[in-house]
Design a protein around this motif. Structure first.
Motif, PDB file in Angstrom:
ATOM      1  N   SER A 142      -5.342   3.157  -2.432  1.00 28.36           N
ATOM      2  CA  SER A 142      -4.086   2.412  -2.411  1.00 28.36           C
ATOM      3  C   SER A 142      -3.445   2.523  -1.040  1.00 28.36           C
ATOM      4  CB  SER A 142      -3.123   2.946  -3.476  1.00 28.36           C
ATOM      5  OG  SER A 142      -1.879   2.267  -3.431  1.00 28.36           O
ATOM      6  N   ALA A 143      -2.614   1.568  -0.704  1.00 30.87           N
ATOM      7  CA  ALA A 143      -1.828   1.640   0.530  1.00 30.87           C
ATOM      8  C   ALA A 143      -0.348   1.745   0.202  1.00 30.87           C
ATOM      9  CB  ALA A 143      -2.090   0.408   1.396  1.00 30.87           C
ATOM     10  N   GLU A 144      -0.049   1.877  -1.101  1.00 31.17           N
ATOM     11  CA  GLU A 144       1.342   1.956  -1.546  1.00 31.17           C
ATOM     12  C   GLU A 144       1.488   3.095  -2.549  1.00 31.17           C
ATOM     13  OE1 GLU A 144       2.127  -1.833  -3.257  1.00 31.17           O
ATOM     14  OE2 GLU A 144       1.862  -2.931  -1.378  1.00 31.17           O
ATOM     15  N   TRP A 145       2.649   3.707  -2.548  1.00 28.78           N
ATOM     16  CA  TRP A 145       2.925   4.778  -3.503  1.00 28.78           C
ATOM     17  C   TRP A 145       4.424   4.924  -3.693  1.00 28.78           C
ATOM     18  CZ3 TRP A 145       5.285   9.737  -2.941  1.00 28.78           C
ATOM     19  CH2 TRP A 145       5.162  10.563  -4.073  1.00 28.78           C
ATOM     20  N   GLY A 146       4.833   5.105  -4.937  1.00 28.93           N
ATOM     21  CA  GLY A 146       6.246   5.319  -5.224  1.00 28.93           C
ATOM     22  C   GLY A 146       7.146   4.168  -4.840  1.00 28.93           C
ATOM     23  N   GLY A 147       6.613   2.956  -4.860  1.00 24.40           N
ATOM     24  CA  GLY A 147       7.417   1.791  -4.536  1.00 24.40           C
ATOM     25  C   GLY A 147       7.508   1.489  -3.055  1.00 24.40           C
ATOM     26  N   GLY A 148       6.789   2.239  -2.215  1.00 23.74           N
ATOM     27  CA  GLY A 148       6.816   1.992  -0.779  1.00 23.74           C
ATOM     28  C   GLY A 148       5.427   2.107  -0.170  1.00 23.74           C
ATOM     29  N   ASP A 149       5.349   1.832   1.113  1.00 26.22           N
ATOM     30  CA  ASP A 149       4.068   1.901   1.820  1.00 26.22           C
ATOM     31  C   ASP A 149       3.696   3.355   2.131  1.00 26.22           C
ATOM     32  OD1 ASP A 149       4.023  -0.848   1.848  1.00 26.22           O
ATOM     33  OD2 ASP A 149       4.780  -1.024   3.904  1.00 26.22           O
ATOM     34  N   ILE A 150       2.424   3.672   1.971  1.00 25.78           N
ATOM     35  CA  ILE A 150       1.920   4.941   2.478  1.00 25.78           C
ATOM     36  C   ILE A 150       1.828   4.797   3.998  1.00 25.78           C
ATOM     37  CG2 ILE A 150      -0.059   6.521   2.509  1.00 25.78           C
ATOM     38  CD1 ILE A 150      -0.679   5.489  -0.347  1.00 25.78           C
ATOM     39  N   PRO A 151       2.359   5.732   4.756  1.00 28.41           N
ATOM     40  CA  PRO A 151       2.343   5.592   6.226  1.00 28.41           C
ATOM     41  C   PRO A 151       0.939   5.307   6.757  1.00 28.41           C
ATOM     42  CG  PRO A 151       3.693   7.456   5.575  1.00 28.41           C
ATOM     43  CD  PRO A 151       3.020   6.987   4.326  1.00 28.41           C
ATOM     44  N   ALA A 152       0.870   4.407   7.709  1.00 30.38           N
ATOM     45  CA  ALA A 152      -0.415   4.057   8.303  1.00 30.38           C
ATOM     46  C   ALA A 152      -1.079   5.283   8.926  1.00 30.38           C
ATOM     47  CB  ALA A 152      -0.232   2.972   9.359  1.00 30.38           C
ATOM     48  N   SER A 153      -0.272   6.197   9.450  1.00 30.38           N
ATOM     49  CA  SER A 153      -0.825   7.401  10.075  1.00 30.38           C
ATOM     50  C   SER A 153      -1.603   8.242   9.066  1.00 30.38           C
ATOM     51  CB  SER A 153       0.291   8.242  10.701  1.00 30.38           C
ATOM     52  OG  SER A 153       1.265   8.602   9.736  1.00 30.38           O
ATOM     53  N   LEU A 154      -1.096   8.350   7.827  1.00 30.23           N
ATOM     54  CA  LEU A 154      -1.783   9.116   6.794  1.00 30.23           C
ATOM     55  C   LEU A 154      -3.056   8.400   6.349  1.00 30.23           C
ATOM     56  CD1 LEU A 154      -1.949  11.497   4.883  1.00 30.23           C
ATOM     57  CD2 LEU A 154      -0.439  10.284   3.294  1.00 30.23           C
ATOM     58  N   LEU A 155      -2.982   7.080   6.210  1.00 30.89           N
ATOM     59  CA  LEU A 155      -4.162   6.314   5.823  1.00 30.89           C
ATOM     60  C   LEU A 155      -5.253   6.435   6.883  1.00 30.89           C
ATOM     61  CD1 LEU A 155      -2.407   3.088   4.481  1.00 30.89           C
ATOM     62  CD2 LEU A 155      -3.459   4.894   3.121  1.00 30.89           C
TER      63      LEU A 155
ATOM     64  N   SER B 261      -1.280  -8.616  -0.478  1.00 31.30           N
ATOM     65  CA  SER B 261      -0.750  -7.811   0.632  1.00 31.30           C
ATOM     66  C   SER B 261      -1.834  -7.397   1.616  1.00 31.30           C
ATOM     67  CB  SER B 261      -0.053  -6.562   0.075  1.00 31.30           C
ATOM     68  OG  SER B 261      -0.950  -5.803  -0.732  1.00 31.30           O
ATOM     69  N   PHE B 262      -3.021  -7.975   1.490  1.00 27.59           N
ATOM     70  CA  PHE B 262      -4.160  -7.561   2.323  1.00 27.59           C
ATOM     71  C   PHE B 262      -3.857  -7.694   3.816  1.00 27.59           C
ATOM     72  CE2 PHE B 262      -8.001  -8.274   4.727  1.00 27.59           C
ATOM     73  CZ  PHE B 262      -8.843  -7.263   4.273  1.00 27.59           C
ATOM     74  N   ASP B 263      -3.413  -8.876   4.248  1.00 27.60           N
ATOM     75  CA  ASP B 263      -3.169  -9.119   5.674  1.00 27.60           C
ATOM     76  C   ASP B 263      -2.089  -8.183   6.226  1.00 27.60           C
ATOM     77  OD1 ASP B 263      -5.076 -11.102   5.730  1.00 27.60           O
ATOM     78  OD2 ASP B 263      -3.635 -12.739   5.415  1.00 27.60           O
ATOM     79  N   TYR B 264      -1.055  -7.969   5.433  1.00 30.60           N
ATOM     80  CA  TYR B 264       0.047  -7.100   5.857  1.00 30.60           C
ATOM     81  C   TYR B 264      -0.433  -5.675   6.095  1.00 30.60           C
ATOM     82  CZ  TYR B 264       3.949  -3.875   5.124  1.00 30.60           C
ATOM     83  OH  TYR B 264       4.837  -2.839   5.233  1.00 30.60           O
TER      84      TYR B 264
END
Length: 234
Positions: free
Chosen positions: A90-103, A129-132
């Motif tokens: 996933s790239a999202e958690w808890g209603g928000g984006d997971i930081p790109a740095s962590l991904l 949300s793929f492109d984003y």
């Protein structure tokens, strides 16, 4: 649908090892169960397990006894494992984006020195949300403190009480003023007081803390949450 994709991917590379990143523990257990049904040797690695268990999983993965490790962000950084493939669920958690740095950190667990010369990282993203997400993962993001979230502040608040960094209500302001969030968002004293009172009310209702005049003390549930860095709102 994501579990089917993961299962198919693992089965298509039976001679390679996988590190699968999950951000919801319940989803992680479902993945483990689905892979075991297919005969895959898989283990779970997250902060709920003891240190000795986590270390055993890491050793067995390094020795090749385990094909797949399903892990929370506990393995996102600092561990050199033979993961020829990583899967970020996933790239999202808890209603928000997971930081790109962590991904990007988790993706960086693949193709590690000493084990592989290359590796494959798979991101499971929704079509809408793929492109984003692709753009922000590739380009990176400005580092924004997550300590403007009540959940995050409450989690670290309990930890700070446990470590004796916060002993009284007045200590909270001094502690919070040292955070990046305080500087980035230009908080006023009024907003800090409002945040504190909200957390105190919530943590008291949930049996996490006890307030005696100005003094703060963790109750049993609060100690467990602080020790394991568990979301106190979960």
């Amino acid at each position: 649908e994501r579990i089917k994709l993961i299962t198919a991917l693992v089965n298509s590379k039976k001679d390679q090892q996988f590190l699968i990143a999950i951000f919801k523990k319940a989803f992680g257990y479902k993945i483990v169960e689905a892979l075991k049904e297919k005969g895959v040797i898989v283990e779970y690695h997250n902060a709920n397990y003891t240190k000795s268990h986590r270390q055993k999983v890491e050793r067995d993965f390094k020795s090749g006894q385990i094909q797949v490790v399903v892990a929370s962000p506990t393995l996102a950084v600092g561990v050199n494992l033979p993961a020829r493939n990583t899967v970020l669920t996933s790239a999202e958690w808890g209603g928000g984006d997971i930081p790109a740095s962590l991904l990007r950190q988790f993706a960086g667990r693949t193709g590690r020195p000493k084990y592989d010369t290359e590796g494959d990282a798979y991101f499971l993203l929704n079509n809408e949300s793929f492109d984003y997400h692709q753009k922000r993962i590739e380009n990176g993001e400005k580092i924004i403190s997550c300590m403007d979230s009540t959940v995050n502040v409450a989690t670290h608040f309990l930890g700070a009480i446990y470590l004796k960094q916060i002993n009284t209500i007045n200590d909270f302001k001094i502690w919070y003023e040292r955070t990046l969030a305080y500087t980035q968002h230009d908080y006023s004293d009024e907003l800090v007081d409002k945040l504190l009172q909200s957390i105190i009310v919530d943590m008291t209702k949930r049996g996490m803390i006890k307030v005696d005049n100005e003094n703060l003390e963790l109750k049993y549930r609060g100690k467990i949450a602080a020790q394991m860095m568990i979301d106190p709102y979960y």
